[in-house]
Design an enzyme around this catalytic site. Structure first.
Site, PDB file in Angstrom:
ATOM      1  N   TRP A  47       0.857  -1.197   0.000  1.00 16.75           N
ATOM      2  CA  TRP A  47       0.000   0.000   0.000  1.00 16.75           C
ATOM      3  C   TRP A  47       0.895   1.251   0.000  1.00 16.75           C
ATOM      4  O   TRP A  47       1.872   1.311   0.769  1.00 16.75           O
ATOM      5  CB  TRP A  47      -0.884  -0.040   1.251  1.00 16.75           C
ATOM      6  CG  TRP A  47      -1.767   1.154   1.455  1.00 16.75           C
ATOM      7  CD1 TRP A  47      -2.539   1.777   0.526  1.00 16.75           C
ATOM      8  CD2 TRP A  47      -1.968   1.851   2.689  1.00 16.75           C
ATOM      9  NE1 TRP A  47      -3.222   2.819   1.105  1.00 16.75           N
ATOM     10  CE2 TRP A  47      -2.889   2.889   2.441  1.00 16.75           C
ATOM     11  CE3 TRP A  47      -1.471   1.706   3.982  1.00 16.75           C
ATOM     12  CZ2 TRP A  47      -3.317   3.776   3.420  1.00 16.75           C
ATOM     13  CZ3 TRP A  47      -1.900   2.582   4.963  1.00 16.75           C
ATOM     14  CH2 TRP A  47      -2.810   3.610   4.688  1.00 16.75           C
ATOM     15  N   ASP A  50      -1.289  -5.953   9.098  1.00 11.10           N
ATOM     16  CA  ASP A  50      -2.223  -4.901   8.712  1.00 11.10           C
ATOM     17  C   ASP A  50      -3.464  -5.622   8.185  1.00 11.10           C
ATOM     18  O   ASP A  50      -3.421  -6.263   7.130  1.00 11.10           O
ATOM     19  CB  ASP A  50      -1.591  -4.017   7.629  1.00 11.10           C
ATOM     20  CG  ASP A  50      -2.512  -2.890   7.215  1.00 11.10           C
ATOM     21  OD1 ASP A  50      -3.651  -2.826   7.723  1.00 11.10           O
ATOM     22  OD2 ASP A  50      -2.107  -2.063   6.374  1.00 11.10           O
ATOM     23  N   LYS A 104     -13.567  -0.693   5.198  1.00  8.72           N
ATOM     24  CA  LYS A 104     -14.083  -1.423   4.030  1.00  8.72           C
ATOM     25  C   LYS A 104     -15.190  -2.397   4.403  1.00  8.72           C
ATOM     26  O   LYS A 104     -16.247  -2.401   3.802  1.00  8.72           O
ATOM     27  CB  LYS A 104     -12.968  -2.214   3.342  1.00  8.72           C
ATOM     28  CG  LYS A 104     -11.611  -1.601   3.394  1.00  8.72           C
ATOM     29  CD  LYS A 104     -11.479  -0.450   2.449  1.00  8.72           C
ATOM     30  CE  LYS A 104     -10.224   0.306   2.782  1.00  8.72           C
ATOM     31  NZ  LYS A 104      -9.651   1.003   1.685  1.00  8.72           N
TER      32      LYS A 104
HETATM   33  N1  PGU Z   1      -3.922  -0.625   5.156  1.00  8.04           N
HETATM   34  C1  PGU Z   1      -4.152  -0.979   3.892  1.00  8.04           C
HETATM   35  C2  PGU Z   1      -3.460  -2.172   3.338  1.00  8.04           C
HETATM   36  C3  PGU Z   1      -5.047  -0.230   3.112  1.00  8.04           C
HETATM   37  O1  PGU Z   1      -5.274  -0.600   1.853  1.00  8.04           O
HETATM   38  C4  PGU Z   1      -5.666   0.896   3.658  1.00  8.04           C
HETATM   39  C5  PGU Z   1      -6.596   1.747   2.845  1.00  8.04           C
HETATM   40  C6  PGU Z   1      -5.408   1.196   5.004  1.00  8.04           C
HETATM   41  C7  PGU Z   1      -4.529   0.418   5.724  1.00  8.04           C
HETATM   42  C8  PGU Z   1      -6.020   2.345   5.717  1.00  8.04           C
HETATM   43  O2  PGU Z   1      -7.359   2.455   5.663  1.00  8.04           O
HETATM   44  P1  PGU Z   1      -8.189   3.193   6.803  1.00  8.04           P
HETATM   45  O3  PGU Z   1      -9.324   3.827   6.132  1.00  8.04           O
HETATM   46  O4  PGU Z   1      -7.272   4.165   7.461  1.00  8.04           O
HETATM   47  O5  PGU Z   1      -8.593   2.108   7.742  1.00  8.04           O
HETATM   48  N2  PGU Z   1      -6.305   1.871   1.494  1.00  8.04           N
HETATM   49  C9  PGU Z   1      -7.243   2.318   0.508  1.00  8.04           C
HETATM   50  C10 PGU Z   1      -7.984   3.590   0.910  1.00  8.04           C
HETATM   51  C11 PGU Z   1      -7.363   4.901   0.586  1.00  8.04           C
HETATM   52  C12 PGU Z   1      -6.097   5.154   1.357  1.00  8.04           C
HETATM   53  O6  PGU Z   1      -5.039   5.061   0.735  1.00  8.04           O
HETATM   54  O7  PGU Z   1      -6.177   5.429   2.571  1.00  8.04           O
HETATM   55  C13 PGU Z   1      -6.543   2.350  -0.841  1.00  8.04           C
HETATM   56  O8  PGU Z   1      -7.154   2.829  -1.790  1.00  8.04           O
HETATM   57  O9  PGU Z   1      -5.445   1.821  -0.943  1.00  8.04           O
END
Ligand code: PGU
Length: 432
Positions: free
Chosen positions: A164, A245, A281
């Protein structure tokens, strides 16, 4: 002026007023401000794309950048179970007083059970230091600050490559170093399990390693249960500290217990590790910022010390977490009927993603693409790591107004039965 002169000699007053400072030119005096030395940061790798999407005035533009669930009409989805929980909360006439720094205790304990299972030994022995966090990102960043201060060994976090886009920035921001371990085979579009083992075997003992518990972002490829068992053995033997995570529990296989396999297996094997949980999500609570951080302690005494330090870090950054999302989760997880409804809704979201993956692959074949797009169907979770190159991503955005991250990742949740053919046609055009 007279008032100032009572306190400062004339020369100082003149200098303060800028009359005696010939070294600063008039131009500099005009342009140099408190913050004139602040350099502009580069846009965020994910939300930067959302900003660009918002500026695009083309009516048929499509946003496949951020991982946020959309229904088949491309609309955000508020889960009916969440709306019901909100109705119940309304009828309770609750106040809006501050939570404690660690958040709502019932929420924390229900969340811990959701991740670890109700019959886990860690919970029974009271060894989980669980605190409410500002969703997954808040949990990651809280753990990063905690590790920076208290992790007793090298302050390096090993991250899968790719991962990510916000992982490395979060750990670096807290003052940790980050390094990569192999995870994905860019040629076969599959998990590079051998490469992963090879790299993790070389990681120095007592290092911290981050794993995506399920629905790996961006690749959509997870280790199998057997591979997790082997990884658990490796972590044990190499005395590594695992940090999971878990941002997508329920989104990989539509079964939250299955998706928590790695976390529960490591826990059964008596490893001491940490988990970041998010309800963004699986419950669609994106903007409510609802999650937890659990650090497993060795004794109840150690647990109390960990909790006390997590609380101190929380107190000095945002004091205490927001309560609304945590109350919603508490209502749902503590009410068997509501929980059942939520599970059905979660299943519905995952099943839509599975069928739209197939629709996209089939549409690409129908377009006549010579590439093999089967990986779109094999990948799980919210994303497809399409394999599109940065220049192809630029092209599809410029020419077709389809927005996605530079690494070729698309949010499958943004694909619908109405736009799938347009997307497939555009993907074919730029990958020919
Ligand atoms: N960890 C991972 C692997 C993720 O994909 C995301 C969110 C998070 C943590 C954090 O999400 P929280 O909303 O803080 O619980 N990833 C999405 C959402 C957008 C972002 O980058 O925050 C994404 O599009 O990758």
């Amino acid at each position: 002026m007279q008032h100032l002169q009572n306190y400062f000699p004339t020369l100082v007053v003149e200098t303060l007023l800028g009359r005696n400072s010939p070294k600063i030119s008039r131009h500099e005096r005009k342009t140099s401000t408190w913050w004139s030395g602040v350099p502009k940061a580069s846009p965020d790798s994910i939300f930067g794309i959302v900003e660009a999407f918002k500026k695009d005035e083309t009516p048929h533009k499509i946003n496949l950048s951020v991982g946020a669930y959309r229904d088949d009409n491309g609309k955000p989805y508020v889960l009916p179970s969440v709306l019901k929980a909100e109705e119940i909360l309304k009828s309770k006439n609750l106040n809006k007083e501050y939570a404690l720094a660690e958040g709502l205790s019932e929420f924390n304990s229900l969340s811990f059970d959701y991740a670890f299972g109700t019959c886990n030994e860690v919970g029974k022995k009271g060894l989980n230091a669980t605190v409410q966090t500002l969703s997954g990102t808040g949990a990651l960043s809280l753990f990063a600050s905690f590790a920076k201060k208290f992790f007793p060994h090298a302050k390096t976090m090993y991250l899968p490559k790719p991962t990510w886009g916000n992982h490395a920035p979060v750990f670096k921001n807290a003052g940790l170093e980050t390094k990569d371990y192999k995870y994905y085979d860019f040629k076969t579009f599959g998990l590079d399990y051998d490469g992963m083992l090879e790299d993790l075997c070389k990681v120095p003992e007592h290092s911290m390693v981050l794993f995506h518990a399920c629905a790996h972002n961006p690749t959509g490829m997870d280790p199998s249960k057997e591979q997790w068992e082997e990884l658990c053995e490796l972590v044990k033997q190499k005395k590594l500290f695992a940090f999971f995570d878990m941002a997508y529990q329920g989104f990989a296989t539509e079964n939250p217990d299955n998706d928590a396999f790695a976390v529960r297996h490591f826990s059964k094997n008596n490893l001491k590790f940490a988990v970041a949980q998010s309800y963004s999500k699986n419950l669609g609570l994106y903007g409510e910022r609802t999650g937890t951080l659990t650090v497993i302690a060795d004794s109840q005494e150690e647990r109390a010390k960990i909790i006390s330090q997590l609380k101190t870090l929380i107190r000095t950054t945002y004091s205490n977490p927001p309560i609304h999302g945590a109350r919603i989760v508490t209502e749902i997880l503590s009410n068997s009927q509501l929980k059942k409804e939520w599970m059905a809704e979660l299943k519905g979201m995952v099943q839509r993603l599975v069928s739209i993956r197939k629709a996209l692959r089939d549409a690409l074949v129908k377009e006549g693409s010579k590439h093999n797009w089967d990986h779109i169907v094999k990948q799980v979770g919210m994303f497809s790591y399409t394999g599109m190159k940065p220049e192809q991503v630029d092209k599809i955005t410029k020419e077709h107004h389809i927005y996605l991250t530079k690494d070729g990742r698309i949010s499958i949740a943004g694909v619908t039965t109405k736009n799938v053919e347009y997307i497939a046609c555009a993907m074919h055009q730029v990958t020919k």
